[in-house]
Design a protein around this motif. Structure first.
Motif, PDB file in Angstrom:
ATOM      1  N   THR A   3       0.842  -1.186   0.000  1.00  0.00           N
ATOM      2  CA  THR A   3       0.000   0.000   0.000  1.00  0.00           C
ATOM      3  C   THR A   3       0.880   1.239   0.000  1.00  0.00           C
ATOM      4  OG1 THR A   3      -0.173   0.024   2.404  1.00  0.00           O
ATOM      5  CG2 THR A   3      -1.883  -1.177   1.207  1.00  0.00           C
ATOM      6  N   LEU A   4       0.258   2.370  -0.142  1.00  0.00           N
ATOM      7  CA  LEU A   4       0.950   3.641  -0.312  1.00  0.00           C
ATOM      8  C   LEU A   4       1.926   3.970   0.822  1.00  0.00           C
ATOM      9  CD1 LEU A   4       1.129   6.132  -2.143  1.00  0.00           C
ATOM     10  CD2 LEU A   4      -0.730   7.123  -0.829  1.00  0.00           C
ATOM     11  N   LEU A   5       1.589   3.659   2.051  1.00  0.00           N
ATOM     12  CA  LEU A   5       2.419   4.060   3.188  1.00  0.00           C
ATOM     13  C   LEU A   5       3.098   2.884   3.898  1.00  0.00           C
ATOM     14  CD1 LEU A   5       0.097   6.829   4.665  1.00  0.00           C
ATOM     15  CD2 LEU A   5       2.169   7.144   3.309  1.00  0.00           C
ATOM     16  N   GLU A   8       6.525   3.782   5.408  1.00  0.00           N
ATOM     17  CA  GLU A   8       6.389   4.672   6.559  1.00  0.00           C
ATOM     18  C   GLU A   8       5.880   3.919   7.788  1.00  0.00           C
ATOM     19  OE1 GLU A   8       6.533   7.230   2.988  1.00  0.00           O
ATOM     20  OE2 GLU A   8       5.482   5.380   3.442  1.00  0.00           O
ATOM     21  N   LYS A  31       8.667   9.951   6.357  1.00  0.00           N
ATOM     22  CA  LYS A  31       8.667   9.808   4.900  1.00  0.00           C
ATOM     23  C   LYS A  31       9.625   8.683   4.555  1.00  0.00           C
ATOM     24  CE  LYS A  31       8.024  10.507   0.558  1.00  0.00           C
ATOM     25  NZ  LYS A  31       6.980   9.672   0.011  1.00  0.00           N
ATOM     26  N   TYR A  50       4.127  19.243   4.622  1.00  0.00           N
ATOM     27  CA  TYR A  50       3.935  19.929   3.341  1.00  0.00           C
ATOM     28  C   TYR A  50       5.062  20.922   3.060  1.00  0.00           C
ATOM     29  CZ  TYR A  50      -0.669  17.898   2.621  1.00  0.00           C
ATOM     30  OH  TYR A  50      -1.695  17.015   2.405  1.00  0.00           O
ATOM     31  N   HIS A  55       3.853  18.185  -1.810  1.00  0.00           N
ATOM     32  CA  HIS A  55       2.586  17.456  -1.928  1.00  0.00           C
ATOM     33  C   HIS A  55       2.843  16.016  -2.357  1.00  0.00           C
ATOM     34  CE1 HIS A  55      -0.135  20.789  -1.146  1.00  0.00           C
ATOM     35  NE2 HIS A  55       0.793  21.535  -1.731  1.00  0.00           N
ATOM     36  N   VAL A  56       3.425  15.261  -1.435  1.00  0.00           N
ATOM     37  CA  VAL A  56       3.688  13.837  -1.630  1.00  0.00           C
ATOM     38  C   VAL A  56       3.098  13.093  -0.434  1.00  0.00           C
ATOM     39  CG1 VAL A  56       5.796  14.245  -2.954  1.00  0.00           C
ATOM     40  CG2 VAL A  56       5.941  13.940  -0.471  1.00  0.00           C
ATOM     41  N   ALA A  57       3.004  11.789  -0.555  1.00  0.00           N
ATOM     42  CA  ALA A  57       2.481  10.989   0.553  1.00  0.00           C
ATOM     43  C   ALA A  57       3.499  10.940   1.686  1.00  0.00           C
ATOM     44  CB  ALA A  57       2.171   9.586   0.076  1.00  0.00           C
ATOM     45  N   LEU A  59       3.515  10.127   6.301  1.00  0.00           N
ATOM     46  CA  LEU A  59       2.731   9.632   7.430  1.00  0.00           C
ATOM     47  C   LEU A  59       2.889  10.558   8.628  1.00  0.00           C
ATOM     48  CD1 LEU A  59       1.068   7.273   8.734  1.00  0.00           C
ATOM     49  CD2 LEU A  59       3.266   6.323   9.442  1.00  0.00           C
ATOM     50  N   SER A  74      -8.160  10.647   1.510  1.00  0.00           N
ATOM     51  CA  SER A  74      -7.974  12.016   1.037  1.00  0.00           C
ATOM     52  C   SER A  74      -8.839  12.263  -0.189  1.00  0.00           C
ATOM     53  CB  SER A  74      -6.505  12.241   0.700  1.00  0.00           C
ATOM     54  OG  SER A  74      -6.350  13.477   0.057  1.00  0.00           O
ATOM     55  N   LEU A  77      -7.063  12.017  -3.703  1.00  0.00           N
ATOM     56  CA  LEU A  77      -6.730  10.757  -4.366  1.00  0.00           C
ATOM     57  C   LEU A  77      -7.690  10.414  -5.490  1.00  0.00           C
ATOM     58  CD1 LEU A  77      -5.797   8.545  -1.288  1.00  0.00           C
ATOM     59  CD2 LEU A  77      -4.254   9.678  -2.891  1.00  0.00           C
TER      60      LEU A  77
END
Length: 79
Positions: A3-5, A8, A31, A50, A55-57, A59, A74, A77
């Protein structure tokens, strides 16, 4: 399935015990495999995320002994 995170979350788990000792109740910004910082409030951690990362993913997670599952999506997405 990844998954995306995942990176992290893995970083958080690897460092959880030391974070509990030094930052319990605070918010950690992660990150990839790096702990970017520890902040007093969730909003401070998000703002710094930020500012420092763009503007990146990333945690932001509160350091707690007992965790309650929470899922947020979000609007950025497109889901």
């Amino acid at each position: 399935m990844t998954t995306l995170l995942d990176a992290e979350l893995e970083t958080y788990e690897k460092n959880r015990e030391s974070l509990l000792g030094s930052a319990e109740g605070k918010f950690v910004l992660i990150k990839g495999g790096q702990i970017v910082g520890v902040y007093e409030s969730e909003m401070d951690a998000i703002t710094q995320g930020y500012r420092q990362l763009g503007h990146v993913a990333f945690l932001v997670k509160q350091v707690l002994k007992v965790e309650t599952p929470l899922n947020l999506m979000s609007g950025l997405l497109g889901v």
